[in-house]
Design a protein around this motif. Sequence first.
Motif, PDB file in Angstrom:
ATOM      1  N   LEU A  40       0.823  -1.211   0.000  1.00 13.39           N
ATOM      2  CA  LEU A  40       0.000   0.000   0.000  1.00 13.39           C
ATOM      3  C   LEU A  40       0.858   1.262   0.000  1.00 13.39           C
ATOM      4  O   LEU A  40       0.547   2.235  -0.703  1.00 13.39           O
ATOM      5  CB  LEU A  40      -0.958  -0.004   1.197  1.00 13.39           C
ATOM      6  N   ARG A  41       1.957   1.243   0.769  1.00 11.49           N
ATOM      7  CA  ARG A  41       2.868   2.389   0.764  1.00 11.49           C
ATOM      8  C   ARG A  41       3.480   2.582  -0.614  1.00 11.49           C
ATOM      9  O   ARG A  41       3.591   3.706  -1.112  1.00 11.49           O
ATOM     10  CB  ARG A  41       3.974   2.211   1.806  1.00 11.49           C
ATOM     11  N   ALA A  42       3.894   1.482  -1.235  1.00 10.22           N
ATOM     12  CA  ALA A  42       4.503   1.562  -2.570  1.00 10.22           C
ATOM     13  C   ALA A  42       3.519   2.166  -3.564  1.00 10.22           C
ATOM     14  O   ALA A  42       3.878   3.057  -4.342  1.00 10.22           O
ATOM     15  CB  ALA A  42       4.959   0.177  -3.029  1.00 10.22           C
ATOM     16  N   ARG A  43       2.287   1.698  -3.532  1.00 11.45           N
ATOM     17  CA  ARG A  43       1.270   2.224  -4.454  1.00 11.45           C
ATOM     18  C   ARG A  43       1.005   3.709  -4.201  1.00 11.45           C
ATOM     19  O   ARG A  43       0.850   4.487  -5.132  1.00 11.45           O
ATOM     20  CB  ARG A  43      -0.029   1.432  -4.319  1.00 11.45           C
ATOM     21  N   ALA A  44       0.955   4.091  -2.931  1.00 13.31           N
ATOM     22  CA  ALA A  44       0.717   5.490  -2.591  1.00 13.31           C
ATOM     23  C   ALA A  44       1.848   6.389  -3.086  1.00 13.31           C
ATOM     24  O   ALA A  44       1.634   7.574  -3.374  1.00 13.31           O
ATOM     25  CB  ALA A  44       0.547   5.644  -1.075  1.00 13.31           C
ATOM     26  N   GLU A  45       3.041   5.826  -3.195  1.00 11.22           N
ATOM     27  CA  GLU A  45       4.216   6.578  -3.667  1.00 11.22           C
ATOM     28  C   GLU A  45       4.416   6.443  -5.174  1.00 11.22           C
ATOM     29  O   GLU A  45       5.420   6.893  -5.704  1.00 11.22           O
ATOM     30  CB  GLU A  45       5.462   6.112  -2.914  1.00 11.22           C
ATOM     31  N   GLY A  46       3.470   5.768  -5.839  1.00 10.29           N
ATOM     32  CA  GLY A  46       3.554   5.632  -7.287  1.00 10.29           C
ATOM     33  C   GLY A  46       4.479   4.532  -7.762  1.00 10.29           C
ATOM     34  O   GLY A  46       4.824   4.465  -8.940  1.00 10.29           O
ATOM     35  N   ARG A  47       4.911   3.648  -6.865  1.00 11.53           N
ATOM     36  CA  ARG A  47       5.783   2.529  -7.236  1.00 11.53           C
ATOM     37  C   ARG A  47       4.954   1.268  -7.403  1.00 11.53           C
ATOM     38  O   ARG A  47       3.824   1.188  -6.932  1.00 11.53           O
ATOM     39  CB  ARG A  47       6.854   2.299  -6.156  1.00 11.53           C
ATOM     40  N   SER A  48       5.537   0.279  -8.067  1.00  7.49           N
ATOM     41  CA  SER A  48       4.837  -1.002  -8.188  1.00  7.49           C
ATOM     42  C   SER A  48       4.837  -1.696  -6.830  1.00  7.49           C
ATOM     43  O   SER A  48       5.763  -1.544  -6.040  1.00  7.49           O
ATOM     44  CB  SER A  48       5.496  -1.886  -9.248  1.00  7.49           C
ATOM     45  N   ALA A  49       3.805  -2.461  -6.591  1.00  6.65           N
ATOM     46  CA  ALA A  49       3.625  -3.115  -5.291  1.00  6.65           C
ATOM     47  C   ALA A  49       4.049  -4.572  -5.393  1.00  6.65           C
ATOM     48  O   ALA A  49       3.255  -5.439  -5.712  1.00  6.65           O
ATOM     49  CB  ALA A  49       2.177  -3.001  -4.845  1.00  6.65           C
ATOM     50  N   GLY A  50       5.307  -4.842  -5.120  1.00  8.45           N
ATOM     51  CA  GLY A  50       5.814  -6.206  -5.174  1.00  8.45           C
ATOM     52  C   GLY A  50       5.699  -6.897  -3.828  1.00  8.45           C
ATOM     53  O   GLY A  50       5.190  -6.351  -2.855  1.00  8.45           O
ATOM     54  N   ASN A  51       6.207  -8.112  -3.783  1.00 10.87           N
ATOM     55  CA  ASN A  51       6.161  -8.906  -2.551  1.00 10.87           C
ATOM     56  C   ASN A  51       7.423  -8.787  -1.714  1.00 10.87           C
ATOM     57  O   ASN A  51       7.440  -9.216  -0.573  1.00 10.87           O
ATOM     58  CB  ASN A  51       5.909 -10.378  -2.881  1.00 10.87           C
ATOM     59  N   GLU A  52       8.472  -8.239  -2.280  1.00 11.30           N
ATOM     60  CA  GLU A  52       9.734  -8.124  -1.547  1.00 11.30           C
ATOM     61  C   GLU A  52       9.648  -6.973  -0.552  1.00 11.30           C
ATOM     62  O   GLU A  52       9.320  -5.847  -0.915  1.00 11.30           O
ATOM     63  CB  GLU A  52      10.886  -7.872  -2.510  1.00 11.30           C
ATOM     64  N   VAL A  53       9.930  -7.283   0.695  1.00 13.46           N
ATOM     65  CA  VAL A  53       9.916  -6.274   1.752  1.00 13.46           C
ATOM     66  C   VAL A  53      11.314  -6.230   2.361  1.00 13.46           C
ATOM     67  O   VAL A  53      11.803  -7.227   2.880  1.00 13.46           O
ATOM     68  CB  VAL A  53       8.876  -6.611   2.849  1.00 13.46           C
ATOM     69  N   ARG A  54      11.938  -5.081   2.265  1.00 15.16           N
ATOM     70  CA  ARG A  54      13.270  -4.915   2.849  1.00 15.16           C
ATOM     71  C   ARG A  54      13.107  -4.483   4.303  1.00 15.16           C
ATOM     72  O   ARG A  54      12.481  -3.450   4.574  1.00 15.16           O
ATOM     73  CB  ARG A  54      14.071  -3.886   2.081  1.00 15.16           C
ATOM     74  N   PRO A  55      13.652  -5.252   5.233  1.00 13.83           N
ATOM     75  CA  PRO A  55      13.511  -4.888   6.646  1.00 13.83           C
ATOM     76  C   PRO A  55      13.976  -3.467   6.950  1.00 13.83           C
ATOM     77  O   PRO A  55      13.399  -2.802   7.808  1.00 13.83           O
ATOM     78  CB  PRO A  55      14.365  -5.929   7.373  1.00 13.83           C
ATOM     79  N   VAL A  56      14.977  -2.988   6.241  1.00 15.33           N
ATOM     80  CA  VAL A  56      15.487  -1.636   6.489  1.00 15.33           C
ATOM     81  C   VAL A  56      14.418  -0.584   6.190  1.00 15.33           C
ATOM     82  O   VAL A  56      14.458   0.515   6.745  1.00 15.33           O
ATOM     83  CB  VAL A  56      16.781  -1.384   5.676  1.00 15.33           C
ATOM     84  N   ASP A  57      13.443  -0.915   5.353  1.00 17.25           N
ATOM     85  CA  ASP A  57      12.371   0.014   5.017  1.00 17.25           C
ATOM     86  C   ASP A  57      11.231   0.010   6.041  1.00 17.25           C
ATOM     87  O   ASP A  57      10.321   0.831   5.937  1.00 17.25           O
ATOM     88  CB  ASP A  57      11.783  -0.318   3.639  1.00 17.25           C
ATOM     89  N   LEU A  58      11.293  -0.885   6.998  1.00 14.74           N
ATOM     90  CA  LEU A  58      10.214  -1.018   7.986  1.00 14.74           C
ATOM     91  C   LEU A  58      10.486  -0.158   9.214  1.00 14.74           C
ATOM     92  O   LEU A  58      11.640   0.029   9.611  1.00 14.74           O
ATOM     93  CB  LEU A  58      10.072  -2.478   8.418  1.00 14.74           C
ATOM     94  N   ALA A  59       9.423   0.291   9.833  1.00 13.94           N
ATOM     95  CA  ALA A  59       9.543   0.960  11.131  1.00 13.94           C
ATOM     96  C   ALA A  59       9.908  -0.093  12.178  1.00 13.94           C
ATOM     97  O   ALA A  59       9.674  -1.289  11.974  1.00 13.94           O
ATOM     98  CB  ALA A  59       8.218   1.630  11.485  1.00 13.94           C
ATOM     99  N   GLU A  60      10.456   0.337  13.279  1.00 16.71           N
ATOM    100  CA  GLU A  60      10.913  -0.616  14.306  1.00 16.71           C
ATOM    101  C   GLU A  60       9.826  -1.590  14.757  1.00 16.71           C
ATOM    102  O   GLU A  60      10.097  -2.791  14.870  1.00 16.71           O
ATOM    103  CB  GLU A  60      11.507   0.126  15.505  1.00 16.71           C
TER     104      GLU A  60
END
Length: 85
Positions: A40-60
């Motif tokens: 949902l964040r990716a889509r809101a930012e205009g990026r494609s919404a893939g399944n890969e989630v980088r832990p560094v991109d997550l809040a604590e």
Amino acid sequence: RSTAQRLQGLVLRRAIDAALADALLAALHRLMAIRLAHQLRARAEGRSAGNEVRPVDLAEPEREALRDAIGVVKRFRTWLRAHFR
């Protein structure tokens, strides 16, 4: 059949205990929620919404939930190895 139904079936057959089944289902739900929030964040930012989630991109709190969920999965994998070798 859903994952929840399969886990319940394992509990009914006494293949795993109810606490492990509950933990696995909760871990699955946490992982799905983390992935959905990322998409949902990716889509809101205009990026494609893939399944890969980088832990560094997550809040604590999300990283902590991810660590907990992965820990449950690792415990289940250890159990599987011990019972099906």
